[in-house]
Design a protein around this motif. Structure first.
Motif, mmCIF file in Angstrom:
data_model
loop_
_atom_site.group_PDB
_atom_site.id
_atom_site.type_symbol
_atom_site.label_atom_id
_atom_site.label_comp_id
_atom_site.label_asym_id
_atom_site.label_seq_id
_atom_site.Cartn_x
_atom_site.Cartn_y
_atom_site.Cartn_z
ATOM 1 N N GLU A 226 0.830 -1.205 0.000
ATOM 2 C CA GLU A 226 0.000 0.000 0.000
ATOM 3 C C GLU A 226 0.864 1.253 0.000
ATOM 4 O OE1 GLU A 226 1.313 -0.205 4.180
ATOM 5 O OE2 GLU A 226 0.685 -1.721 2.718
ATOM 6 N N ASP A 227 0.359 2.321 -0.615
ATOM 7 C CA ASP A 227 1.006 3.617 -0.488
ATOM 8 C C ASP A 227 0.322 4.474 0.565
ATOM 9 O OD1 ASP A 227 -1.233 5.071 -1.877
ATOM 10 O OD2 ASP A 227 -0.454 4.028 -3.633
ATOM 11 N N THR A 228 -0.873 4.048 1.005
ATOM 12 C CA THR A 228 -1.613 4.789 2.026
ATOM 13 C C THR A 228 -2.294 3.815 2.982
ATOM 14 O OG1 THR A 228 -2.012 6.695 0.579
ATOM 15 C CG2 THR A 228 -3.494 6.422 2.459
ATOM 16 N N ALA A 229 -2.173 4.105 4.267
ATOM 17 C CA ALA A 229 -2.862 3.331 5.304
ATOM 18 C C ALA A 229 -3.601 4.296 6.219
ATOM 19 C CB ALA A 229 -1.867 2.498 6.106
ATOM 20 N N ARG A 230 -4.868 3.996 6.455
ATOM 21 C CA ARG A 230 -5.697 4.818 7.352
ATOM 22 C C ARG A 230 -6.316 3.895 8.382
ATOM 23 N NH1 ARG A 230 -6.865 6.206 2.044
ATOM 24 N NH2 ARG A 230 -6.446 8.376 1.427
ATOM 25 N N GLY A 231 -6.265 4.296 9.641
ATOM 26 C CA GLY A 231 -6.811 3.413 10.651
ATOM 27 C C GLY A 231 -7.331 4.146 11.869
ATOM 28 N N PHE A 232 -8.067 3.394 12.669
ATOM 29 C CA PHE A 232 -8.602 3.917 13.932
ATOM 30 C C PHE A 232 -8.353 2.848 14.995
ATOM 31 C CE2 PHE A 232 -11.754 5.078 17.128
ATOM 32 C CZ PHE A 232 -11.650 6.471 17.139
ATOM 33 N N LEU A 233 -7.725 3.257 16.086
ATOM 34 C CA LEU A 233 -7.348 2.346 17.154
ATOM 35 C C LEU A 233 -7.978 2.798 18.461
ATOM 36 C CD1 LEU A 233 -3.477 2.593 16.543
ATOM 37 C CD2 LEU A 233 -5.115 1.277 15.179
ATOM 38 N N VAL A 234 -8.233 1.858 19.346
ATOM 39 C CA VAL A 234 -8.641 2.173 20.714
ATOM 40 C C VAL A 234 -7.708 1.426 21.656
ATOM 41 C CG1 VAL A 234 -10.463 2.123 22.441
ATOM 42 C CG2 VAL A 234 -11.052 2.484 20.038
ATOM 43 N N ARG A 235 -6.985 2.158 22.459
ATOM 44 C CA ARG A 235 -6.060 1.552 23.413
ATOM 45 C C ARG A 235 -6.805 1.070 24.643
ATOM 46 N NH1 ARG A 235 -0.539 4.728 23.885
ATOM 47 N NH2 ARG A 235 -1.396 5.221 25.951
ATOM 48 N N GLU A 236 -6.178 0.166 25.373
ATOM 49 C CA GLU A 236 -6.821 -0.374 26.567
ATOM 50 C C GLU A 236 -6.954 0.660 27.678
ATOM 51 O OE1 GLU A 236 -5.076 -4.016 27.880
ATOM 52 O OE2 GLU A 236 -5.718 -5.133 26.098
ATOM 53 N N ASP A 237 -6.213 1.774 27.573
ATOM 54 C CA ASP A 237 -6.394 2.851 28.547
ATOM 55 C C ASP A 237 -7.530 3.790 28.151
ATOM 56 O OD1 ASP A 237 -5.269 4.223 26.431
ATOM 57 O OD2 ASP A 237 -3.420 4.763 27.476
ATOM 58 N N GLY A 238 -8.248 3.460 27.063
ATOM 59 C CA GLY A 238 -9.405 4.241 26.644
ATOM 60 C C GLY A 238 -9.111 5.334 25.647
ATOM 61 N N ILE A 239 -7.867 5.603 25.354
ATOM 62 C CA ILE A 239 -7.515 6.655 24.401
ATOM 63 C C ILE A 239 -7.717 6.137 22.977
ATOM 64 C CG2 ILE A 239 -5.659 8.130 23.531
ATOM 65 C CD1 ILE A 239 -4.435 8.040 26.332
ATOM 66 N N SER A 240 -8.450 6.917 22.175
ATOM 67 C CA SER A 240 -8.641 6.559 20.770
ATOM 68 C C SER A 240 -7.568 7.232 19.922
ATOM 69 C CB SER A 240 -10.034 6.961 20.292
ATOM 70 O OG SER A 240 -10.249 8.351 20.460
ATOM 71 N N VAL A 241 -7.253 6.612 18.784
ATOM 72 C CA VAL A 241 -6.158 7.082 17.945
ATOM 73 C C VAL A 241 -6.551 6.989 16.482
ATOM 74 C CG1 VAL A 241 -3.737 6.761 17.284
ATOM 75 C CG2 VAL A 241 -4.469 6.231 19.634
ATOM 76 N N SER A 242 -6.426 8.096 15.761
ATOM 77 C CA SER A 242 -6.547 8.090 14.301
ATOM 78 C C SER A 242 -5.140 8.085 13.727
ATOM 79 C CB SER A 242 -7.306 9.321 13.804
ATOM 80 O OG SER A 242 -8.623 9.341 14.308
ATOM 81 N N LEU A 243 -4.939 7.277 12.689
ATOM 82 C CA LEU A 243 -3.599 7.116 12.132
ATOM 83 C C LEU A 243 -3.673 7.153 10.615
ATOM 84 C CD1 LEU A 243 -0.628 6.285 13.147
ATOM 85 C CD2 LEU A 243 -1.257 4.003 12.361
ATOM 86 N N ARG A 244 -2.773 7.919 9.990
ATOM 87 C CA ARG A 244 -2.668 7.906 8.525
ATOM 88 C C ARG A 244 -1.205 7.997 8.124
ATOM 89 N NH1 ARG A 244 -4.943 12.063 3.789
ATOM 90 N NH2 ARG A 244 -3.809 11.039 2.083
ATOM 91 N N ALA A 245 -0.789 7.100 7.247
ATOM 92 C CA ALA A 245 0.554 7.119 6.684
ATOM 93 C C ALA A 245 0.426 7.033 5.169
ATOM 94 C CB ALA A 245 1.373 5.951 7.212
ATOM 95 N N SER A 246 0.991 8.015 4.451
ATOM 96 C CA SER A 246 0.848 8.063 2.991
ATOM 97 C C SER A 246 2.179 8.413 2.337
ATOM 98 C CB SER A 246 -0.197 9.114 2.579
ATOM 99 O OG SER A 246 -1.476 8.772 3.050
#
Length: 366
Positions: A226-246
């Protein structure tokens, strides 16, 4: 007494980055280089460096640490071989490509040598300033991290764009840096949920390739990552994370944006990671609270200074027995997350966006 260092892999990173930085640093003496390519060895010898074709020539009695700068699929293999010989290793991302490789590194490290992992972005001055704002944000709720290049695909057909040799595309290359920054800012935490998507609109076209690297060209016409990855994560401490690498996009400039949202405010850093010359003119850090945004002053820094900073204090880390196992544990956590990200992307049903758009237009027109 200076640390005696060898550089394993004399391509762009080993030759133009690590050899130079090690030679410039007061704590190190470069004693050897290793590369199977005779031309690369000859170029190193021309600079006064003793060069060998394999790591078997390195002796723990004369080498304290090996900086490994080989293609991704060789990282764990080469690092494990050195560790088994009793030579400590400094290895930049990705430390490994699978959890099985992490296990092999852990076993090899038990021989007395230590594995140290590089994480350049966390050594940037603007990232450190961002970290200093976190106590003012209250309870951290969400993080948004992106590294988006306008044009920056590694040369099509080279090892970077082959899954079997790179382990993945932009997610492994750029995303690993973002995940390291996340752990530096918020501390490591297991991830409870991962949703990921990937796309490859640019990876097989030379028109979108990086211009500042000197990757060896290949006759292979396409890449399979892939040339682009987009994701959404939820950590066990409750913090949500949006991630994009292009690696490529329709943006005008390459940019990296880190936003941390808390109960009492939001901090945002806009800068450009890495060496690309097509970058934001300066780093901009802001703090927003109660509807008011203030800009936080930042000192200007030379491009790439964070890579050299990784060498500061490395001698002390080598002498610390408590470091043993830490790099492998963090790498295992990161590679598990990446494996989950790709599994989520593979599980998503394929979408024919052109057909979808046409159908949507037809409904609207009707």
């Amino acid at each position: 007494m200076r640390v005696r260092a060898a550089v394993v892999g004399l391509g762009w990173a080993g030759r133009d980055l690590w050899l130079r930085l090690l030679r410039e640093h007061k704590d190190f003496e470069v004693v050897a280089g290793v590369d199977p390519d005779p031309d690369s060895r000859a170029a190193a010898v021309a600079t006064g460096l003793r060069a060998h074709p394999t790591v078997d020539a390195l002796d723990p009695r004369t080498v304290d640490i090996a900086v490994v700068a080989v293609p991704n699929h060789l990282h764990a293999e080469v690092a494990a071989a050195l560790l088994r010989r009793g030579i400590s290793v400094f290895l930049e991302k990705p430390v490994c490509l699978t959890t099985a490789e992490a296990d092999a590194l852990a076993a090899a490290e038990g021989n007395g040598a230590v594995l140290l992992a590089g994480s350049a972005a966390a050594h940037r001055g603007d990232i450190r300033e961002l970290s200093g704002l976190l106590p003012r944000l209250g309870r951290i709720r969400h993080a948004d991290l992106s590294w988006v290049r306008a044009r920056g695909v590694p040369q099509p057909g080279g090892w970077f764009t082959q899954r079997s040799r790179a382990g993945g595309g932009a997610l492994v290359d750029l995303g690993w840096h973002l995940l390291d920054v996340l752990a530096f800012l918020l501390g490591p935490a297991p991830v409870a949920q991962v949703i990921g998507s990937i796309s490859d609109d640019f990876v097989s076209s030379r028109a979108w390739s990086a211009t500042w690297r000197e990757d060896q060209l290949s006759d292979a016409p396409t890449g399979d990552v892939e040339d682009t990855a987009r994701g959404f994560l939820v950590r066990e401490d409750g913090i949500s994370v949006s991630l994009r690498a292009s690696w490529a996009s329709h943006e005008a400039l390459d940019g990296s944006v880190i936003t941390i949202e808390g109960s009492d405010g939001t901090a945002r850093l806009h800068c450009t990671f890495g060496f690309s010359p097509n970058r934001a003119p300066e780093s901009v850090l802001t703090l927003t609270q109660d509807g008011s945004t203030q800009r936080i002053p930042l000192a200007a820094e030379p491009i790439g200074i964070e890579y050299g900073r990784q060498l500061d204090g490395l001698a002390r880390l080598l002498a610390d027995p408590g470091r043993r196992g830490q790099a492998v544990a963090q790498a295992r956590s990161t590679v598990r997350l990446i494996e989950s990200f790709y599994a989520s992307a593979r599980a998503a049903p394929p979408v024919d966006h052109a057909s979808e758009f046409t159908a949507h237009k037809e409904v609207r027109i009707a």
